[in-house]
Design an enzyme around this catalytic site. Structure first.
Site, PDB file in Angstrom:
ATOM      1  NE  ARG A 213      -8.547   0.882   1.630  1.00 25.49           N
ATOM      2  CZ  ARG A 213      -7.447   0.420   2.201  1.00 25.49           C
ATOM      3  NH1 ARG A 213      -6.573   1.253   2.735  1.00 25.49           N
ATOM      4  NH2 ARG A 213      -7.211  -0.893   2.253  1.00 25.49           N
ATOM      5  CD  GLU A 242      -4.510   4.969  -2.703  1.00 23.76           C
ATOM      6  OE1 GLU A 242      -3.908   3.880  -2.758  1.00 23.76           O
ATOM      7  OE2 GLU A 242      -4.948   5.446  -1.657  1.00 23.76           O
ATOM      8  CG  HIS A 261      -1.870   3.210   0.093  1.00 25.84           C
ATOM      9  ND1 HIS A 261      -3.170   3.032  -0.312  1.00 25.84           N
ATOM     10  CD2 HIS A 261      -1.761   2.537   1.270  1.00 25.84           C
ATOM     11  CE1 HIS A 261      -3.820   2.272   0.557  1.00 25.84           C
ATOM     12  NE2 HIS A 261      -2.980   1.968   1.535  1.00 25.84           N
TER      13      HIS A 261
END
Lengths: 300, 300
Positions: A213, A242, A261
């Protein structure tokens, strides 16, 4: 048992639930909910819903939004995507060591690239937060000839790792590791685990990989370390926030690789999750402990 | 025995030769020559030089320049750098499958990248020219969960490979393989092995990796296939010619990764080669067969 699949009736999951002998029903008739969305739009649940299966491994946003309660069992997808995420972590680390970022940006820059190429073989890699992803990544790294130091909360030995340390000994790892892979959940304890102090203890040849993360890394400190040669590079599948904004200074550095991601691509998520949902249905009906039960209050 | 090391007295090699009990001498006193340069400037040899150790695996330029003769034994470095080159091949293949090229060039292009990400696990990889590099790469690919089809001249079984085929059955491989790694020597038989016809038999999701020699690929045909979606991408550590000219059309494609012939970095070459030279000295003195003896006329 009767299972609701929300907010969309994903084909892979409907097939898996049906093959497991259960029936897909609307939420108001369900014994359990498979929720493949984020915390936004999460429905209010009746007490007749005895189990909720979330589709992500990281559930910090569900925790922050107060979605989780203690009126039923909650599972996440911790470990379900471990094999794919470990492959992505290996791809990022090798891309960094083999200077693929520089090669893509700077055509046939042999004078720069040749002396900067490093081998994974013979190097020491620390995996911070070695659970399911870490176990799989350990296997891959050992096959590549690396030494692996695994760090996890309880120091539970990771098969194949050369050493496993408890998380409270993480500080010992920075000087020992050539490279660092982050695979820990986002919790208060892991927030900005990579910061000015920890970066200063790493090596000028070190690559950091993050498949966990974004908030595990203090990105301003990372930018300072990368632009001043404190470490060699960073390969990140996750950032904070993000998407990483187009004007973020990390984009300007040639020793950074950022994938958006995709270690566990959304396009394949429910296909990967389906067999685990089926197995958890079997366990629930048999009264056995489910896989990936969320520990209330721990945030993972 | 007395060994000359030319054209430079490399420290790693001097130490290895000395540790093996031999003496480093000028060429006109030598029983053997360790030559760490290319064919240019290769010296005229007296018949007292009974063995020449070349430092590269590919020796097609020495063959073309007429350097090799039948008055002494010649060895190359075939297999000496196999472990490192196999690691580079894995890095290139994973970088392609994980869309790292696109990620470096196009910031947070999640809509494009997520559906294009592929997993090595579950895929079938063909290794064309599976010798020392292929054996090591097979081990790495199997650890990653791939199926491996090895192809080599005599069909000599590669440990761990799911199938090994003789080179005359290469045509059967294109349709079976998801991805192709080239690791064969540059010979008349392998010249433009990848051409319009073979490319047409591959898949739209196929990545081609070349860690062998540039002329194995018809680059004009490759450019056509890559720009029209016949295959997914190419990751090349070798090109034809090298360096690849700045105006080569391959540089303009986003589905190409080109590293500048660094799978076996020059900066670490003699350190990698040294233990093999020492072992070959031991074998030569014991009258045993040397490693990596060049087959006269075969070009490898």
């Amino acid at each position: 048992m009767k299972i609701a699949i929300e907010p969309v009736q994903d084909t892979c999951l409907v097939e898996a639930v049906t093959a497991a002998g259960s029936t897909v029903v609307p939420l108001d008739e369900a014994d359990a909910l498979v929720w493949i969305g984020g915390p936004d739009g999460f429905p209010k649940l009746a007490d007749t819903v005895r189990w909720v299966a979330l589709a992500t491994a990281g559930i910090e946003k569900f925790v922050a939004e107060g979605v989780l309660d203690d009126r039923r069992l909650w599972t996440n997808a911790s470990g379900f995507y471990a094999v794919g995420v470990a492959e992505h972590a290996l791809a990022l680390l090798l891309a960094g060591l083999r200077q693929i970022n520089t090669a893509v940006l700077d055509h046939w820059a042999k004078d720069r690239i040749d002396p900067a190429v490093r081998s994974l073989r013979g190097s020491t890699v620390a995996i911070i937060g070695a659970g399911g992803i870490g176990r799989e990544l350990t296997r891959l790294l050992k096959a590549c000839g690396a030494t692996v130091i695994a760090v996890n909360r309880r120091g539970r030995a990771v098969p194949g790792a050369d050493r496993t340390l408890t998380a409270d000994r993480t500080d010992e790892v920075w000087a020992l590791a050539d490279h660092v892979v982050l695979a820990a959940p986002a919790t208060a304890e892991t927030y900005h685990l990579i910061n000015d102090e920890t970066l200063a203890r790493l090596h000028s040849h070190t690559w950091i990989v993050n498949v966990a993360r974004g908030p595990l890394i203090d990105q301003a400190a990372l930018h300072r370390a990368l632009s001043s040669g404190v470490i060699a590079g960073a390969a990140l599948d996750v950032t904070d926030p993000e998407p990483l904004p187009a004007d973020d200074p990390l984009w300007t550095l040639s020793n950074v690789i950022i994938t958006p991601h995709v270690a566990n691509p959304a396009s394949g998520l429910t296909r990967e999750m389906a067999p685990f949902v089926a197995e958890n249905i079997r366990r629930f009906e048999a009264g056995q402990e489910l896989m990936a039960v969320v520990t209330p209050g721990a945030g993972y």
